[in-house]
Each structure stands twice: as C-alpha cells, then as structure tokens.
Design an enzyme around this catalytic site. Structure first.
Site, PDB file in Angstrom:
ATOM      1  N   GLU A 672       0.826  -1.210   0.000  1.00 41.89           N
ATOM      2  CA  GLU A 672       0.000   0.000   0.000  1.00 41.89           C
ATOM      3  C   GLU A 672       0.859   1.258   0.000  1.00 41.89           C
ATOM      4  O   GLU A 672       0.368   2.358  -0.194  1.00 41.89           O
ATOM      5  CB  GLU A 672      -0.891   0.008   1.252  1.00 41.89           C
ATOM      6  CG  GLU A 672      -1.848  -1.149   1.275  1.00 41.89           C
ATOM      7  CD  GLU A 672      -2.531  -1.322   2.615  1.00 41.89           C
ATOM      8  OE1 GLU A 672      -3.709  -1.015   2.713  1.00 41.89           O
ATOM      9  OE2 GLU A 672      -1.857  -1.775   3.568  1.00 41.89           O
ATOM     10  N   ASP A 696      -5.209   2.459  -0.739  1.00 39.85           N
ATOM     11  CA  ASP A 696      -4.175   3.242  -0.074  1.00 39.85           C
ATOM     12  C   ASP A 696      -3.021   3.568  -1.018  1.00 39.85           C
ATOM     13  O   ASP A 696      -2.477   4.667  -0.989  1.00 39.85           O
ATOM     14  CB  ASP A 696      -3.655   2.495   1.159  1.00 39.85           C
ATOM     15  CG  ASP A 696      -4.558   2.738   2.369  1.00 39.85           C
ATOM     16  OD1 ASP A 696      -4.931   3.904   2.579  1.00 39.85           O
ATOM     17  OD2 ASP A 696      -4.896   1.776   3.065  1.00 39.85           O
ATOM     18  N   CYS A 742      -6.361  -6.345  -3.834  1.00 38.84           N
ATOM     19  CA  CYS A 742      -7.600  -6.406  -3.044  1.00 38.84           C
ATOM     20  C   CYS A 742      -8.212  -5.027  -2.841  1.00 38.84           C
ATOM     21  O   CYS A 742      -9.144  -4.877  -2.059  1.00 38.84           O
ATOM     22  CB  CYS A 742      -7.365  -7.108  -1.712  1.00 38.84           C
ATOM     23  SG  CYS A 742      -6.216  -6.243  -0.642  1.00 38.84           S
TER      24      CYS A 742
HETATM   25  C1  PEP Z   1      -6.532  -0.913   0.286  1.00 40.56           C
HETATM   26  O1  PEP Z   1      -5.908  -0.013   0.848  1.00 40.56           O
HETATM   27  O2  PEP Z   1      -6.677  -0.978  -0.961  1.00 40.56           O
HETATM   28  C2  PEP Z   1      -7.170  -1.975   1.078  1.00 40.56           C
HETATM   29  C3  PEP Z   1      -7.725  -3.024   0.506  1.00 40.56           C
HETATM   30  O3  PEP Z   1      -7.198  -1.805   2.425  1.00 40.56           O
HETATM   31  P1  PEP Z   1      -8.284  -0.881   3.164  1.00 40.56           P
HETATM   32  O4  PEP Z   1      -9.258  -0.389   2.123  1.00 40.56           O
HETATM   33  O5  PEP Z   1      -8.892  -1.734   4.215  1.00 40.56           O
HETATM   34  O6  PEP Z   1      -7.406   0.214   3.706  1.00 40.56           O
HETATM   35 MG    MG Z   2      -5.469  -0.171   2.976  1.00 42.71          MG
END
Ligand code: PEP
Ligand code: MG
Length: 809
Positions: A672, A696, A742
C-alpha cells in the site's frame, strides 16, 4: 470511589492539551477519556463518546464535559446509545467550562468524590476566575450610541457569499458560549438589530460582501464578547477562501459512483408535504413537552446524519448539519413557536408558522444564495414537523431516474431499487455515505453531475452509466438506443456471470486468475461463498476490534475467524492483522494526536507498538490455520524490518500454539506504500504472496487523501503512476510470490484487465462483484492485455489509459 471523566471536544488537539493540563493535578490512575475530533478534523461523534463513557465508567459513574453547542447533542445521543439503563444513569453531562471544569473535576474525582460532587464542583469552576476579575467596566466607543453597559463596534463583510448560514452558524455558536447578549445589524441596508445567537435572524440581515455590520454586546464581559466577534469576523469566519469562491459542488465531476446502465424519465425526490392536523391544541404545557420531544428527535437524526457524513465524506461537508442543529436551537424560532403555543396553538401549528416565517424572511431577501438557505430552514422545519405529527421521513418515490442535488444517507437507504432505475446527483461524492449505500443496493449512480441536471423538466429522458460517469439528458434516439443496448448487454452479462459464478476464472488464452472476496464480517464471508468466491482475499479483522471498550481475547478472535472460515466452507481465508491507527483510533490503544494520521502510526506500525495485541491476534490465527487454509497478511508495511519483526511474532505464536507450523499457512504483505512497491524484490524471499491495496496505494502515490471529495478526481487507480507501482511488484515477484489486488480497483473491468496484463493473478473484490469480475477475466486475452498494460504504463494520465480502452467494452 473513582469517578471517570470524559472530555468531548470538536478538537482532538484541544482535548489532549486540556487533559495534559488536568493530569498535572490529578492522580495518574484517574480515568480521563477523550472523544474528540473526526478523522483528523473538527467534530464530535456520538459512537466515540459512548465508547469513551464505557471505558471511563468502571462502576462509579462518569462525568462528561463538553465544548461547543453540538458537542452537547452528540453527548446526549451517546447516552441513548448505551444499552444498559444503569450505565446511562451513572453518567452526568456537566455544563462546566471545558478547561476550568476539567481541571476541577480531575482534582475532585482524584480526591475520591462521588459523581454528583465532581459535576457540581466542575460546574462552579469559573467562580474563582470571576471573583478575581470582577465585572470589567466596558469601554464605550465615542462613535456609538449604545444603551447603558453596551459596547458597539463594527466590521465589513469580506466573504464572497456574505454572512450566510455557515458563518452565521459560527457566529451563533460563538456568542452562545459567551455571557451577556450580542446583537448585530446591517448598517448598509439600515436593518434592525438581530440577536447574534439566532442563525436565521442573522442570515436574514442579508449582510452581503462589502456591507458594514455593527455589533453590540452587553452584560458580563461585554468588551471581551465584542472582541471575540470582531476577531471571528477578522478571520473571515474561518471560511476557506477557495471553498467560498467556488460553486458548492465538487470540481472535476461527474464521477462514476455505482456501476450499471440506466435509462428512464427524470424524477425528483418527492417528499409528501407534511400536513398540520386541525386537531384542537392540548394545554400549553403538553404542547411544549411535545415540541421539546420533537426537537430532541430531530436533533438525534441530524446528529446521526452529521456524524455519518463526517466519517464518510469529511468534516467540512458535515458542517451543514451543524447549521441545521443550530436552527433547532434558534432562540428566535423557539420564542416565536412558544409564543404561538402560549396563544393557544398546537405545537405543530406554532412550529410550522414560525419556521415558515423564518424561511420566507430569508427567501425574500433578494439574494440568490441566501434564498437558497431558506431551503435549509424548510428542511429542518419539516423534520421537526414530521416528528410532531408522526409523518414518515421524506420518501423518494420514483419510477425512473432520480435526479437530486444530493441525497441524505437516510434517503439513499430508503429508495426502492425496483422503481429507481438510477440516480444522478448534481453534487455529492463517490465516497459519500449515500454513494456507498447506492453501490451496496445495486442502484447505478453518477455524482457531481453539476446543477444543469436539476434544471431539465420532470419526465425528460435521462441516460447514465454508473461505471463511466456518463450522463446524457434528453438523448437523441440513437444515443438512447445505444444506452438501452448497453443496459441489455449488462443485464445479460450479469445473468451469465451469475450462472457461472462458481466456475474458475480463466482467461481466453488459458491463464487462471483467482477471484476472491473482501469480507468485513462472517456475514460477508457467507455472501462471498454464495457469490462463488474462490477464497476470501482479505478479511478486514477490524470488525472485531471497533466500537468496544477493550480488545477481544484470543478465544473470541479464534471463534470469529472460524466463523469466517466455516462460511467459506473450507476455502482459503486471508486474515489481515489489525489495520487501525491514527485515522481510526481505538479507545483502548491511545495514540498521540497526529497532524497527518494517514502518515502516522497505523497498520503494522501500530501492531509493533502493541506487541501483546499482535501476539494475541496471531495466536488466534494460527489456531484456526491448523484446521483450514489460512493466509496471514500484514498491512501498511513499508520496511523489510517490519516484516521480519512480524514474522518473528508469527513464529512465536506458532510456538505458543505448540502444534508445529500449520500445513496450509501462507504469509504475505499488503503493498500500500509506494516505497514497498518499488523495493518489492527485498520482500520476495520472505513472503508467499503480495496483495496490493490500491485504495491506499493510490492515495499515497498521488498524495490525494482517500475520501476527500475535493481531490477525488486525482485519486484514480488507473493513473499510470499507480500502474507502474503495480508493474514494479509484478516484475519483482516474477514466478515467485503470487501477486493479488484487493483494493476497489480490482472490481473495475478495465482495471482488472490491465492488472491481469501486468501479471496480477488474484483479484479480491466485494462479494457482490465476484461473478462479474470472474466474467471479466474470462473475456480477457492475457497476452493482448499485457500489450495494452504496457501501453498504459507510458500513457500520460488515467484519461489516456481509458481512452486507449477496448472499443468493444
Ligand atoms: C486498500 O488499501 O486498498 C485496502 C484493501 O485496504 P483498506 O481499504 O482496508 O485500507
Ligand atoms: Mg489499505
């Protein structure tokens, strides 16, 4: 006896500083909890207050100290949120001044006093200061002709929209916190005096840019009150110049907000008018009590909407609800209503008349911006009236495409997807709560479409594509037919995708791509299984840790992770260790105030600071991993040393559980942070997989805060800069660790194609998006996608990446 103390403030920094001061004089073990600020900005949140109260009260009760106006409403709402009536009875909301009250309360509670005594002492905290200073004799300027004890001065309005609702709200909030009376008048128009505490009366002065405003203060500390008002005016009422100057809609729109194609007649949000019943009024006391109940109910609804908006969109956008809250408390409006009740009217009739008069005063000013504020007064007026007469909330009834300036979360949640084919909002943001609800409910939507969409008459055909952000008003027959075809194709695609949901996703040229689901609860995992997900690619374990006074123990965590695994019927689950921190603080993991929480102690950094918490979590994960395939994933990793430390903690957990290394256990990191992407090779020997969090990664790569609508146009995961970071990870991984994505981007068909082209071999998306994402993969030719991705890396921006898209798509 140890009474706990809760400090509720709009400002985290203010609360922390006040607590630090009070702690100088109180025993170290005194519980002082802070519920202050919102996502790094100003605001209060009832849920956070309820949590803080739960922590502060260890059985002897808690005393709550609050700062400005709406903090009180949030605290009252927080009490409603406490399930246990005994716990509620043990809490006292104390009207003491924040700093003096907190110091006195801390000393008194630290001395072992009961909660009544603590609250009473705190409430009297100003006495010493008042006695010491006495009542200063006000200095009266020679130019003014005030009444006795009154001081008068003036300022020129510099705000482009004049003294409209938001600055008027700030003025009202300020003077309500001051002793004595403050009045203002518009000397340019020769208006009469209006109480500065009355939002509607101040806005009705029509003080436009360049107008001269006279301020009069009387009573205790009149000079200080006057200076405070002039100071606020001198600061331009703390309004941000660019926001004031710009149209109150996000720039760079329209934005795709919820995928899907729709074509239908324009419909507007129709709220059935509230009719005031002709019933004879009860006695004035009963009517007054009814009014108070309705005001409190409306206050709770508005506070909830404000808190949700502040969380989902931002504190600035939530400001409008603060203005609405002040209207509920408007002394003029209330005085007029109470006068009506005293004269024999029902509460509903008196309130309807008084609020309509206030709205008409604003509408009649002759200034377009102020006239628009009349709508705010009417909206709040209606909300209270509904509570008084028991009418249902504004219902959105439409067979067609709903077009509105914006939707409240309540309205988005209430609309019927069977009748509302799509939604176009003139304003709004793709990350607003309303947009999230529309996505969750499968209603195609485009936001930030601009005011023009509001102007076309009802019934005009409107076509929209919620995946691309296209909106066409009154489309030519050929264009309408093309949208209809697109909608039909999409419906067919959805049907087809659902019928093959459980089959694997393999590209046309034979490349297998896992399609997983992101889950935030066992219920999500059940939805993922039903949608045919190959695995859970991300379990956001935060769901277990938020909104509670203490962390779950190992057994509770094990049970929750097992529930996720069971829902998936033995398929792999990817358990991410806790990803909270500066922007999502936990009451039991205090983090010092951070100027930039997204750059602060979050994710793995917070875990490193609380090794016991990480140890418990890993122990629970290892226990489950002995029975089902588990991937352990560490979030927000930026340095290889962080991974080494985390793996050591995992080894220690394996040792503690004492059954050797679980057979199917895999270990990976989320990518991230741009630095982690660029040095992915350093992580390769130590991981089984990488999972790229594009949400992120995009915000850090483009320095565009996620969820900030002002920069929503910049935060595009298809920016070639972001794609290059993905490419760097895939190249470093080579034939080694699997690369997954993800973040939200994985569910965008074009992004999914490019990601597969770059070498990503797992896409993890919201459960509902699994069948469609599998279908996207099946339609992709991986070799062609690789060529296309190669070109995307050298494009000059996301628009060029999209423009070079497959014309068939
Ligand atoms: C992301 O940062 O893309 C991620 C899947 O984590 P979150 O959205 O929970 O920060
Ligand atoms: Mg994230």
């Amino acid at each position: 006896m140890t009474v706990g103390i809760v400090v509720v403030s709009h400002s985290r920094a203010l609360a922390d500083a006040a607590v630090a001061l009070a702690r100088e004089m109180a025993p170290a073990d005194l519980r002082i909890e802070v519920a202050a600020g919102l996502d790094g900005g100003f605001g209060t949140d009832a849920t956070a207050i309820a949590t803080a109260v739960g922590v502060a009260d260890t059985g002897d009760g808690a005393v709550v100290l609050m700062d400005l106006g709406s903090a009180v409403l949030s605290a009252e709402l927080a009490l409603d949120l406490l399930d246990d009536p005994d716990a509620r009875d043990r809490v006292l909301l104390c009207p003491a001044p924040l700093v003096e009250g907190l110091v006195v309360a801390a000393v008194t509670a630290g001395g072992g006093a009961g909660r009544e005594e603590v609250a009473a002492e705190a409430a009297a905290a100003l006495t010493a200061k008042q006695e010491q200073l006495g009542t200063p004799a006000p200095a009266v300027p020679a130019s003014a002709a005030p009444g006795a004890g009154e001081v008068v001065d003036g300022f020129t309005v510099t705000l482009p929209h004049g003294l409209h609702a938001r600055p008027a709200a700030k003025l009202a909030a300020l003077v309500r916190g001051l002793p004595g009376e403050v009045r203002i008048r518009n000397t340019t128009t020769g208006s009469g005096w209006a109480p500065a505490a009355s939002l509607t009366r101040v806005a009705a002065l029509a003080a436009l840019q360049g107008h001269q405003v006279e301020v009069s203060a009387s009573g205790d500390d009149a000079r200080a009150a006057l200076d405070a008002v002039l100071d606020l005016a001198g600061r331009g009422f703390d309004e941000e110049a660019p926001t004031e100057a710009a149209a109150p809609l996000p720039s760079g729109g329209p934005f795709p907000a919820s995928p899907g194609v729709a074509l239908g007649p324009k419909r507007t949000a129709a709220a059935a008018a509230v009719t005031v019943p002709d019933d004879p009024a009860a006695d004035p006391e009963t009517e007054r009590a009814d009014l108070d109940r309705a005001l409190a109910a409306a206050g709770r609804e508005i506070t909830m909407a404000r808190d949700a908006t502040a969380r989902e969109v931002g504190p600035a956008e939530a400001g409008v609800f603060d203005a609405h809250l002040l209207m509920l408390d408007d002394p003029d409006l209330l005085a007029a209503t109470r006068a009506g009740i005293a004269a024999g009217a029902s509460a509903a009739r008196a309130w309807a008349d008084a609020s309509e008069r206030a709205a008409a005063d604003l509408a009649g000013v002759g200034d377009a911006y102020l006239a628009a504020r009349a709508a705010d007064v009417r909206a709040v007026g209606d909300q209270v009236l509904r509570a008084l007469v028991g009418a249902p909330d504004a219902a959105v009834v439409a067979d067609g495409v709903l077009v509105a300036a914006d939707l409240t979360p309540a309205q988005a949640a209430a609309l019927d997807p069977a009748r509302v084919l799509g939604v176009v909002l003139a304003g709004g943001s793709p990350t607003a709560h309303a947009a999230i609800l529309l996505r969750a409910r499968g209603v195609p939507a485009v936001v930030g479409a601009g005011r023009d969409v509001l102007e076309v008459p009802d019934g005009t055909p409107v076509a929209l594509d919620g995946a691309t952000g296209e909106v066409v008003l009154d489309p030519e027959p050929g264009v309408a037919a093309a949208f209809r075809d697109r909608a039909a194709e999409q419906a067919e695609r959805d049907r087809e995708a659902r019928s093959h949901a459980t089959a694997p996703a393999v590209t046309r040229d034979g490349v297998a791509v896992l399609v997983g689901a992101n889950a935030g609860s066992p219920a999500d995992a059940a939805a993922a299984a039903a949608a045919g997900a190959d695995l859970v690619g991300l379990v956001r374990t935060e769901f277990l840790f938020l909104d509670r006074p203490a962390a779950p123990d190992v057994d509770e965590q094990e049970a929750a992770y097992r529930a996720v695994a069971e829902a998936m019927g033995g398929k792999r689950i990817t358990l991410r260790t806790l990803d909270v921190g500066g922007d999502k603080p936990l009451p039991y993991l205090p983090v010092a105030g951070e100027a930039n929480p997204f750059l602060g102690l979050r994710g793995i950094r917070l875990a490193a600071a609380h090794p016991g918490l990480l140890a418990d979590q890993l122990t629970a994960m290892v226990r489950v991993a002995h029975d089902v395939p588990v991937s352990v994933m560490f979030p927000m990793v930026s340095a290889v040393e962080e991974l080494h430390a985390a793996r050591q903690a995992l080894d220690a957990a394996i040792e503690r559980v004492g059954r050797g290394t679980p057979e199917g256990l895999q270990v990976g990191i989320m990518v991230e942070v741009p630095a982690a992407a660029l040095k992915a090779a350093a992580f390769v020997p130590h991981v089984d997989f990488f999972s790229i969090g594009t949400n992120d990664l995009t915000q850090y790569a483009l320095a565009a805060e996620r969820g900030n609508p002002a920069v929503a146009g910049l935060a595009d995961p298809l920016d070639p800069g972001v794609l290059r970071l993905v490419d760097a990870v895939c190249r470093a991984a080579g034939d080694g660790p699997l690369v997954a994505v993800c973040g939200e981007a994985a569910a965008d068909p074009l992004a999914a194609e490019l990601l597969v082209g770059l070498g990503v071999r797992e896409l993890s998306v919201a459960p509902a998006a699994v069948p469609g994402t599998k279908q996207t993969v099946r339609d992709v030719d991986a070799a062609a996608a690789a060529d296309r991705a190669e070109r995307a890396l050298t494009a000059d921006g996301p628009a060029a990446v999209r423009a070079a898209g497959d014309p068939d798509r």
